[in-house]
Design a protein around this motif. Structure first.
Motif, mmCIF file in Angstrom:
data_model
loop_
_atom_site.group_PDB
_atom_site.id
_atom_site.type_symbol
_atom_site.label_atom_id
_atom_site.label_comp_id
_atom_site.label_asym_id
_atom_site.label_seq_id
_atom_site.Cartn_x
_atom_site.Cartn_y
_atom_site.Cartn_z
ATOM 1 N N ARG A 1 42.161 19.952 25.651
ATOM 2 C CA ARG A 1 41.832 20.619 24.390
ATOM 3 C C ARG A 1 42.640 21.909 24.195
ATOM 4 N N SER B 1 40.945 10.605 25.868
ATOM 5 C CA SER B 1 41.032 10.453 24.411
ATOM 6 C C SER B 1 40.179 9.305 23.889
ATOM 7 N N PRO C 1 34.039 8.717 23.228
ATOM 8 C CA PRO C 1 33.494 9.103 21.913
ATOM 9 C C PRO C 1 32.844 10.482 21.937
ATOM 10 N N GLU C 2 33.045 11.234 20.885
ATOM 11 C CA GLU C 2 32.436 12.562 20.789
ATOM 12 C C GLU C 2 30.914 12.478 20.710
ATOM 13 N N GLU C 3 30.397 11.326 20.222
ATOM 14 C CA GLU C 3 28.947 11.180 20.104
ATOM 15 C C GLU C 3 28.266 11.274 21.473
ATOM 16 N N TYR D 1 29.212 13.184 23.968
ATOM 17 C CA TYR D 1 29.111 14.597 24.313
ATOM 18 C C TYR D 1 28.011 15.285 23.501
ATOM 19 N N GLU D 2 27.866 14.880 22.242
ATOM 20 C CA GLU D 2 26.814 15.462 21.415
ATOM 21 C C GLU D 2 25.439 15.077 21.949
ATOM 22 N N ASP E 1 25.707 20.496 27.942
ATOM 23 C CA ASP E 1 26.660 20.796 26.887
ATOM 24 C C ASP E 1 27.987 21.319 27.406
ATOM 25 N N ARG F 1 28.073 18.262 32.160
ATOM 26 C CA ARG F 1 28.721 17.432 31.139
ATOM 27 C C ARG F 1 29.734 16.494 31.774
ATOM 28 N N THR G 1 31.796 12.447 31.215
ATOM 29 C CA THR G 1 33.233 12.270 31.424
ATOM 30 C C THR G 1 33.532 11.369 32.611
#
Length: 317
Positions: free
Chosen positions: A115, A198, A201-203, A205-206, A214, A219, A224
């Protein structure tokens, strides 16, 4: 009525025949177009592989006119050859030093720069050793590790250390080569881990953030690391194969020395085949190495397919 039926079906028959002829012409055209590539593949890959397999069952030697079929004698000799046992020991030391460090370092770098705003710059810097010629890089490392003029010993002396004979100390040299190998593999592993990151999915992490994971280690362990499992398996197998395939750095930096402390498997194959001209024995080493690499690849594919199937079943349930 029979005449009418024959007249009615004749165009259909002619159309079917013309369709078959067209398909046959397309098949012949495809064969003709693929023939040059097939012949080239056979001449450059399949043919030499078959020849090496055949030679591994003979006592062939360059410079001698004839050769005899000796069966599995070359393979039995590998099991009792102290030189080959030493090369296995040296290769194992190299692999055990290179594989965990290069995988862990590659994963850490991928996590740190995933990032980052300068991600492209970091990727290029770490991937340069992968893209550059290994012989050129090994020559550069020979200058860096020089006992009196090298940068490594200069830095050690600046910090109060004593000069180290990186490439001439039998107890040190294999680990010096392992350091070069780690430096070469970190960029390759980093790119693979970045590709895996990459796809997460971001979901996920949410959802993890809602459960209190978080950031940080929670996390990583919750989202991951499990999602990177297929990539990690692939990276591990590829790193092991590349570590077992070490040759260029040994050939340039140490030539198997000092006192054969860096004689690895592929360098033993090179010496037997191109220095001592024992082609039959060298072919047996090559075949054994090929079988080992193939088995590793098949295990990796099997585990990946099993994991994909388990994931599919969980998704259906």
């Amino acid at each position: 009525m029979a005449v009418v039926n024959d007249t009615a079906t004749a165009p259909v028959i002619r159309q079917a025949c013309s369709g078959y002829r067209a398909e046959g012409a397309q098949a012949r055209a495809g064969i003709i177009l693929a023939l040059p590539a097939t012949l080239l593949l056979g001449a450059l890959v399949i043919g030499p592989a078959v020849l090496v397999l055949v030679l591994s069952f003979t006592d062939a030697s360059l410079g001698l006119a004839g050769m005899r079929f000796v069966g599995l004698d070359n393979y039995a000799r590998m099991l009792s050859d102290p030189g080959f046992a030493l090369s296995l020991h040296n290769t194992a030391l190299y692999v055990f030093a290179v594989v965990p460090v290069s995988i862990g370092w590659g994963l850490l770098v991928a996590l740190l720069i995933a990032r980052s705003r300068l991600s492209a710059v970091y990727r290029t810097a770490y991937f340069l050793p992968v893209a550059a010629s290994l012989v050129a890089l090994a020559t550069a490392w020979e200058a860096i590790l020089h006992p009196s003029l090298g940068v490594a010993n200069t830095l050690l002396q600046l910090f109060g250390g004593s000069p180290v004979r990186f490439l001439s100390d039998p107890t040190m040299v294999i680990y010096a080569l392992a350091g070069v190998g780690i430096w070469q593999l970190v960029g390759f592993n980093m790119i693979l881990f970045l590709a895996g990151l990459s796809t997460i999915p971001e979901e996920l992490y949410e959802a993890a953030a809602i459960d209190g994971a978080d950031r940080g280690l929670k996390r990583f362990l919750l989202v991951t690391w499990p999602m990177l499992a297929p990539v990690t398996l692939f990276v591990t197998v590829m790193t092991v194969i590349r570590a077992f395939s070490v040759f260029e750095t040994v050939a340039v930096l140490t030539q198997g020395g000092p006192m054969k402390s860096t004689t690895v498997i592929l360098y033993t194959f090179y010496e037997e085949g191109f220095r001592f001209f024992r082609v039959g024995y060298a072919s047996a080493i090559a075949v054994s190495f090929f079988v080992f690499v193939t088995l590793l690849s098949l295990i990796q594919m099997r585990l990946s397919d099993r994991r994909a199937g388990a994931r599919t079943r969980r998704g259906r349930s």
